[in-house]
Design an enzyme around this catalytic site. Structure first.
Site, PDB file in Angstrom:
ATOM      1  CG  ASP A  13      -0.018  -5.422  -8.179  1.00 28.70           C
ATOM      2  OD1 ASP A  13       0.244  -5.629  -7.475  1.00 28.70           O
ATOM      3  OD2 ASP A  13      -1.154  -6.034  -7.678  1.00 28.70           O
ATOM      4  CB  SER A  44      -5.785  -8.680 -11.328  1.00 29.03           C
ATOM      5  OG  SER A  44      -6.959  -8.860 -10.403  1.00 29.03           O
ATOM      6  N   GLY A  96      -2.998 -12.813  -3.797  1.00 26.06           N
ATOM      7  CA  GLY A  96      -2.460 -11.652  -3.668  1.00 26.06           C
ATOM      8  C   GLY A  96      -1.568 -11.663  -4.344  1.00 26.06           C
ATOM      9  CG  HIS A 150      -1.943  -1.830   1.125  1.00 24.69           C
ATOM     10  ND1 HIS A 150      -3.211  -0.843   0.453  1.00 24.69           N
ATOM     11  CD2 HIS A 150      -2.579  -1.856   1.361  1.00 24.69           C
ATOM     12  CE1 HIS A 150      -3.698  -2.345   0.674  1.00 24.69           C
ATOM     13  NE2 HIS A 150      -2.988  -2.946   0.995  1.00 24.69           N
ATOM     14  CB  THR A 151       4.253   1.965  -0.553  1.00 25.76           C
ATOM     15  OG1 THR A 151       5.185   0.438  -1.069  1.00 25.76           O
ATOM     16  CG2 THR A 151       4.786   2.011   1.135  1.00 25.76           C
ATOM     17  CG  ASP A 152       0.852   0.712  -5.024  1.00 26.27           C
ATOM     18  OD1 ASP A 152       0.443   0.620  -4.346  1.00 26.27           O
ATOM     19  OD2 ASP A 152       1.097  -0.877  -6.161  1.00 26.27           O
ATOM     20  CD  GLU A 170      -6.286  -4.372 -11.417  1.00 28.78           C
ATOM     21  OE1 GLU A 170      -6.060  -4.878 -12.244  1.00 28.78           O
ATOM     22  OE2 GLU A 170      -6.436  -4.442  -9.870  1.00 28.78           O
ATOM     23  N   GLY A 179      -7.320 -14.901  -6.745  1.00 29.45           N
ATOM     24  CA  GLY A 179      -7.444 -13.906  -4.774  1.00 29.45           C
ATOM     25  C   GLY A 179      -6.726 -14.017  -3.990  1.00 29.45           C
ATOM     26  CB  SER A 234      -1.027  -9.390  -9.020  1.00 28.05           C
ATOM     27  OG  SER A 234      -1.183  -8.539  -9.829  1.00 28.05           O
TER      28      SER A 234
HETATM   29  C1  GLA Z   1      -2.231  -4.260  -4.360  1.00 28.48           C
HETATM   30  C2  GLA Z   1      -2.634  -3.620  -5.913  1.00 28.48           C
HETATM   31  C3  GLA Z   1      -0.779  -2.830  -5.824  1.00 28.48           C
HETATM   32  C4  GLA Z   1      -1.101  -2.520  -4.379  1.00 28.48           C
HETATM   33  C5  GLA Z   1      -1.197  -3.631  -3.719  1.00 28.48           C
HETATM   34  C6  GLA Z   1      -1.078  -3.366  -2.342  1.00 28.48           C
HETATM   35  O1  GLA Z   1      -2.001  -5.605  -5.325  1.00 28.48           O
HETATM   36  O2  GLA Z   1      -3.054  -3.792  -7.330  1.00 28.48           O
HETATM   37  O3  GLA Z   1      -1.033  -1.667  -6.743  1.00 28.48           O
HETATM   38  O4  GLA Z   1      -1.431  -1.292  -4.007  1.00 28.48           O
HETATM   39  O5  GLA Z   1      -2.589  -4.377  -3.825  1.00 28.48           O
HETATM   40  O6  GLA Z   1       0.248  -3.394  -1.381  1.00 28.48           O
END
Ligand code: GLA
Length: 378
Positions: free
Chosen positions: A163, A119, A115, A26-28, A151, A113, A117
């Site tokens: 991601d 998507s 984590g 959650h820094t990006d 997205e 689902g 990625s």
């Molecule tokens: C998801 C989002 C990313 C990032 C993470 C948390 O994967 O797609 O952009 O924010 O959550 O770090």
């Protein structure tokens, strides 16, 4: 950015991987730092022109679900994978890409689902395949950003860039330190000696994930807005330190204060972990991973009981150096650094207590660090 010289073909196959993230969650989207890597699990898309001006047929191989749309007039459906693909098509068109009718099939071994990625793997593999098929000539950064915007605009997740960046720029056996503001990045070899990475998939994906994600982003923006009254020069949380946030504790709503504290401290942890990794100090990396988890759990509030349980289970095991939730949160995987020789022991022990506690099976996922997305020439 300029278009590279490109020629169209009749058929194109592209692959894009999932990703892990050592630290930096959650820094990006706050213009901060992340330390991800692409993995061997990937999405594969096979696309071919179908001779029509504007008809698209899509098929998900695993479920044999199909979806068709007309390139002249399409919009998001209520939910599901078609939105990711239509989003990419729409963003490529906005960039001036001329796309005509095509058929495409896709399949993936990136757990959905989790984590990891899945998507971004779907978006990036389609972006590359269509870029090749229609000779669009977009460069990697254009494809990364188009996938991210897909997205935002078709799925409704206001995700950051991590991601899609990791999925396209990944390099075998390397992690990447990305500055999400300047988009400068550096590759570092991931050598963990007697240790290895291990993902443990909770096999839960709580429905809060998407709505809470956008809420967190808005809370960070709210924090910046309030902080700007005291520090007018700041553009976002990247520009403040912990001391400055502490000085504004009274002015910030309590939960917004904690969101800001997570982001600012997490940015520092990414930089510290990168240094520790380079110095071969895996204990320090592990310690920072635990700190990251507790910050995500308590300050950012994006964890869940299943993830917290798994991290908790590792705390008394000296052969696990660090563990934390990975990705957006509310389910998915933990990522841990574990002594290679004792991975089987950890999996056995934690799986049995996890299934006893939650009535759900745990899935261990061993990942290899792989290359980023590519077109497969036929
Ligand atoms: C998801 C989002 C990313 C990032 C993470 C948390 O994967 O797609 O952009 O924010 O959550 O770090």
């Amino acid at each position: 950015m300029t278009k590279e010289a490109a020629t169209a073909t009749d058929a194109a196959t592209a692959q894009a991987p999932g990703r892990i993230n050592i630290i930096g969650e959650h820094t990006d989207y706050n213009d901060g730092f992340v330390l991800p890597a692409a993995i061997g699990h990937k999405m594969t898309v096979q696309a071919r022109r179908n001779g029509t001006p504007s008809t698209v047929h899509l098929t998900a191989r695993a479920t044999q679900q199909s979806f068709s749309f007309d390139l002249r007039d399409f919009s998001p459906v209520e939910k599901g994978w078609p939105n990711y693909v239509m989003g990419v098509v729409s963003e490529l068109q906005k960039l001036g890409g001329v796309i005509s009718g095509f058929d495409a099939e896709f399949e993936s071994d990136v757990p959905i689902g989790s984590g990891m990625s899945s998507s971004a793997a779907l978006e990036c593999s389609f972006a590359l395949a269509l870029n090749e098929l229609f000779g669009l000539g977009f460069d990697q950064w254009q494809l990364i950003k188009a996938s991210q915007r897909a997205e935002h605009n078709f799925v409704g997740n206001k995700c950051g860039i991590m991601d899609q960046f990791a999925g396209v720029m990944g390099k075998k056996d390397h992690v990447m330190l990305l500055d999400c503001r300047s988009l400068d990045f550096q590759y570092f070899p991931l050598e963990l000696g007697a240790y290895q990475l291990l993902l443990l998939n909770t096999n839960v994906s709580h429905s809060l994930a998407s709505s809470e994600y956008n809420t967190r982003r808005a809370e960070c923006e709210q924090g910046v807005h309030i902080l700007q009254q005291e520090y007018p020069g700041i553009a976002n949380l990247r520009d403040v330190n912990l001391k400055q946030i502490a000085a504004m504790e009274e002015q910030l709503p309590e939960h917004v204060f904690r969101r800001c504290r997570h982001v600012v401290s997490e940015n520092q942890r990414v930089l510290d972990a990168t240094k520790a990794l380079l110095a071969g100090d895996f204990n320090a990396v592990g310690e920072l991973m635990y700190q990251s988890h507790f910050s995500l759990q308590n300050d950012y509030e994006v964890s869940c009981p299943e993830l917290d349980f798994l991290v908790q289970q590792t705390l008394d095991k000296d052969y696990v150096l660090g563990s934390r939730m990975m990705g957006g949160g509310f389910g998915g995987c933990t990522i841990s650094i574990v002594e290679k020789e004792r991975v089987a022991e950890l999996v056995e022990e934690v799986s049995s207590v996890y299934s006893r506690h939650f009535g759900i099976d745990l899935t261990p996922v061993e990942v290899v660090i792989g290359d980023g997305a590519k077109v497969i020439r036929q």
